[in-house]
Design a protein around this motif. Structure first.
Motif, PDB file in Angstrom:
ATOM      1  N   LYS A 109      25.258  24.186  16.717  1.00  0.00           N
ATOM      2  CA  LYS A 109      26.425  23.454  16.220  1.00  0.00           C
ATOM      3  C   LYS A 109      26.894  24.024  14.895  1.00  0.00           C
ATOM      4  CE  LYS A 109      29.409  20.068  16.232  1.00  0.00           C
ATOM      5  NZ  LYS A 109      30.523  20.019  17.207  1.00  0.00           N
ATOM      6  N   THR A 110      25.919  24.375  14.030  1.00  0.00           N
ATOM      7  CA  THR A 110      26.271  24.974  12.737  1.00  0.00           C
ATOM      8  C   THR A 110      26.992  26.303  12.929  1.00  0.00           C
ATOM      9  OG1 THR A 110      24.348  23.939  11.701  1.00  0.00           O
ATOM     10  CG2 THR A 110      25.347  25.793  10.528  1.00  0.00           C
ATOM     11  N   SER A 111      26.541  27.077  13.914  1.00  0.00           N
ATOM     12  CA  SER A 111      27.171  28.361  14.205  1.00  0.00           C
ATOM     13  C   SER A 111      28.617  28.166  14.658  1.00  0.00           C
ATOM     14  CB  SER A 111      26.379  29.102  15.282  1.00  0.00           C
ATOM     15  OG  SER A 111      26.982  30.336  15.605  1.00  0.00           O
ATOM     16  N   SER A 113      19.643  34.073  10.741  1.00  0.00           N
ATOM     17  CA  SER A 113      18.239  34.275  10.373  1.00  0.00           C
ATOM     18  C   SER A 113      17.405  33.056  10.748  1.00  0.00           C
ATOM     19  CB  SER A 113      18.133  34.547   8.866  1.00  0.00           C
ATOM     20  OG  SER A 113      16.792  34.668   8.481  1.00  0.00           O
ATOM     21  N   GLU A 114      17.931  31.876  10.488  1.00  0.00           N
ATOM     22  CA  GLU A 114      17.227  30.639  10.845  1.00  0.00           C
ATOM     23  C   GLU A 114      17.068  30.517  12.368  1.00  0.00           C
ATOM     24  OE1 GLU A 114      17.544  25.811  10.008  1.00  0.00           O
ATOM     25  OE2 GLU A 114      19.061  27.185   9.215  1.00  0.00           O
ATOM     26  N   GLU A 115      18.105  30.941  13.078  1.00  0.00           N
ATOM     27  CA  GLU A 115      18.043  30.902  14.543  1.00  0.00           C
ATOM     28  C   GLU A 115      16.970  31.854  15.072  1.00  0.00           C
ATOM     29  OE1 GLU A 115      20.993  31.493  18.439  1.00  0.00           O
ATOM     30  OE2 GLU A 115      21.666  32.040  16.413  1.00  0.00           O
ATOM     31  N   ASN A 116      16.868  33.044  14.474  1.00  0.00           N
ATOM     32  CA  ASN A 116      15.845  34.003  14.895  1.00  0.00           C
ATOM     33  C   ASN A 116      14.433  33.477  14.632  1.00  0.00           C
ATOM     34  OD1 ASN A 116      17.794  35.825  15.723  1.00  0.00           O
ATOM     35  ND2 ASN A 116      17.824  36.919  13.766  1.00  0.00           N
ATOM     36  N   ALA A 145      11.884  21.138  17.945  1.00  0.00           N
ATOM     37  CA  ALA A 145      12.429  22.491  18.038  1.00  0.00           C
ATOM     38  C   ALA A 145      13.702  22.504  18.872  1.00  0.00           C
ATOM     39  CB  ALA A 145      11.387  23.427  18.639  1.00  0.00           C
ATOM     40  N   GLU A 146      13.740  21.702  19.931  1.00  0.00           N
ATOM     41  CA  GLU A 146      14.946  21.609  20.752  1.00  0.00           C
ATOM     42  C   GLU A 146      16.112  21.044  19.942  1.00  0.00           C
ATOM     43  OE1 GLU A 146      13.845  19.259  24.060  1.00  0.00           O
ATOM     44  OE2 GLU A 146      12.634  20.834  25.037  1.00  0.00           O
ATOM     45  N   LEU A 147      15.817  20.007  19.156  1.00  0.00           N
ATOM     46  CA  LEU A 147      16.867  19.409  18.314  1.00  0.00           C
ATOM     47  C   LEU A 147      17.350  20.407  17.266  1.00  0.00           C
ATOM     48  CD1 LEU A 147      15.340  15.833  17.794  1.00  0.00           C
ATOM     49  CD2 LEU A 147      17.213  16.484  19.323  1.00  0.00           C
ATOM     50  N   GLU A 148      16.406  21.165  16.693  1.00  0.00           N
ATOM     51  CA  GLU A 148      16.776  22.169  15.702  1.00  0.00           C
ATOM     52  C   GLU A 148      17.642  23.259  16.333  1.00  0.00           C
ATOM     53  OE1 GLU A 148      15.895  22.878  12.081  1.00  0.00           O
ATOM     54  OE2 GLU A 148      16.278  20.767  12.539  1.00  0.00           O
ATOM     55  N   ASP A 167      26.959  32.649   7.838  1.00  0.00           N
ATOM     56  CA  ASP A 167      26.677  33.117   9.193  1.00  0.00           C
ATOM     57  C   ASP A 167      25.361  33.906   9.239  1.00  0.00           C
ATOM     58  OD1 ASP A 167      27.550  33.453  11.982  1.00  0.00           O
ATOM     59  OD2 ASP A 167      27.693  35.578  11.451  1.00  0.00           O
ATOM     60  N   ASN A 168      25.123  34.716   8.206  1.00  0.00           N
ATOM     61  CA  ASN A 168      23.891  35.499   8.162  1.00  0.00           C
ATOM     62  C   ASN A 168      22.664  34.596   8.019  1.00  0.00           C
ATOM     63  OD1 ASN A 168      22.517  38.217   7.793  1.00  0.00           O
ATOM     64  ND2 ASN A 168      21.927  37.201   5.889  1.00  0.00           N
ATOM     65  N   ASP A 169      22.758  33.599   7.131  1.00  0.00           N
ATOM     66  CA  ASP A 169      21.648  32.660   6.935  1.00  0.00           C
ATOM     67  C   ASP A 169      21.367  31.860   8.201  1.00  0.00           C
ATOM     68  OD1 ASP A 169      21.423  33.543   4.369  1.00  0.00           O
ATOM     69  OD2 ASP A 169      22.530  31.854   3.471  1.00  0.00           O
ATOM     70  N   ASN A 170      22.432  31.429   8.869  1.00  0.00           N
ATOM     71  CA  ASN A 170      22.260  30.648  10.089  1.00  0.00           C
ATOM     72  C   ASN A 170      21.641  31.489  11.198  1.00  0.00           C
ATOM     73  OD1 ASN A 170      22.947  28.014  11.502  1.00  0.00           O
ATOM     74  ND2 ASN A 170      23.946  29.479  12.870  1.00  0.00           N
TER      75      ASN A 170
END
Length: 304
Positions: free
Chosen positions: A175-177, A198-201, A166-169, A193-196
């Motif tokens: 980094k993707t952001s 959502s994945e972050e949330n 999870a830390e690596l993710e 940006d929206n997909d990233n």
């Protein structure tokens, strides 16, 4: 030799609080009691299970337990367990106390009174959560309430690798952001940006769940009474009441007279409604009766 080494390592860990590691392997000598545990906690570990109170160097566990037992009084045991959970800083997430009725019979004791006798068995299904450091202590308190222990399981799920992943993710998402922010603003960038985000949330939510499960242990508890209980409930003799009001001659005769009067009215109204039919029928009867004498006269003449 290996068993002796493990025992000596455990003793050294408990007495001196020193870890011994060899080649980065987590073996039995890596186990230690929690930093907050005192001598009472050691007793808890011995009397319940080392799984409930163990700690392993560089390891993190989500601990859960399942207890199925019989108690003398389910209601009293439920109140005691809930109180203990609150005192240990935990909370109850589910409690379903119910009485399963095995049989139910009514016995008339007099013309007015009766006794309802119920045979039932009480049980409760509970789910509680306590700080993980207090898991062993709560299990000991629960164990003190038992008459017979049907089953008990304690699980320690190793989530160390999941936490590291999870830390690596999280780093990857960050980094993707940063990379997305460098792109030229257009529809594709907005979608990325929206997909990233959502994945972050979702990752943050998963981390919150893991953190909560690490902090609080979940215990599922099922308790019941070994024998049936009997409840005697005073009630009214309903059979006698039914007989008392089942038939009232004066009242029923009065109603019959009134209903008969209404029936006569309905018949009269019905006859008035079909007066054309009655008129035609009367005319036919009159015509037939008028013809009968003439037929008899013709018959007498022919006989002469």
């Amino acid at each position: 030799m290996k068993t002796t080494y493990i025992r000596l390592s455990l003793a050294a860990t408990l007495l001196l609080g020193i870890y011994s590691c060899k080649k980065g392997e987590a073996t039995a000598n890596d186990y230690e009691m929690s930093a907050a545990a005192d001598s009472a906690a050691v007793v808890v570990s011995d009397s319940v299970s080392s799984t409930a109170t163990m700690n392993v160097k560089d390891k993190q566990f989500i601990k859960t337990a399942d207890v199925n037992m019989e108690v003398k009084d389910v209601y009293e045991a439920t109140i005691s367990i809930e109180k203990s959970v609150q005192e240990l800083g935990g909370f109850v997430t589910h409690s379903n106390l119910r009485s399963n009725v095995i049989s139910e019979d009514t016995y008339n004791t007099s013309s007015d009174d009766a006794m309802l006798v119920k045979k039932y068995q009480t049980e409760n299904t509970m789910q509680v959560r306590v700080p993980t450091s207090k898991l062993g202590e709560l299990l000991t308190l629960i164990n003190d309430k038992k008459l017979f222990l049907n089953s008990r399981s304690i699980n320690a799920e190793d989530v160390t690798s999941g936490i590291k992943y999870a830390e690596l993710e999280g780093k990857r998402i960050k980094k993707t952001s940063e990379n997305i922010s460098k792109l030229k603003t257009n529809k594709d960038k907005i979608v990325l940006d929206n997909d990233n985000m959502s994945e972050e949330n979702q990752q943050k939510l998963a981390n919150m769940d893991v953190t909560d499960n690490l902090k609080y242990s979940t215990i599922d508890i099922y308790i019941k009474e070994p024998k049936l209980r009997i409840a005697e409930i005073a009630i009214t003799n309903t059979k006698n009441v039914d007989n008392k009001y089942k038939f009232n001659f004066i009242y029923d005769a009065k109603n019959a007279f009134v209903e008969g009067f209404y029936l006569i009215q309905k018949i009269a109204v019905g006859l008035i409604t079909i007066w054309p039919v009655l008129l035609i029928g009367a005319a036919i009867v009159f015509f037939l009766r008028k013809r009968k004498p003439s037929k008899k006269t013709e018959q007498n003449i022919s006989e002469l």
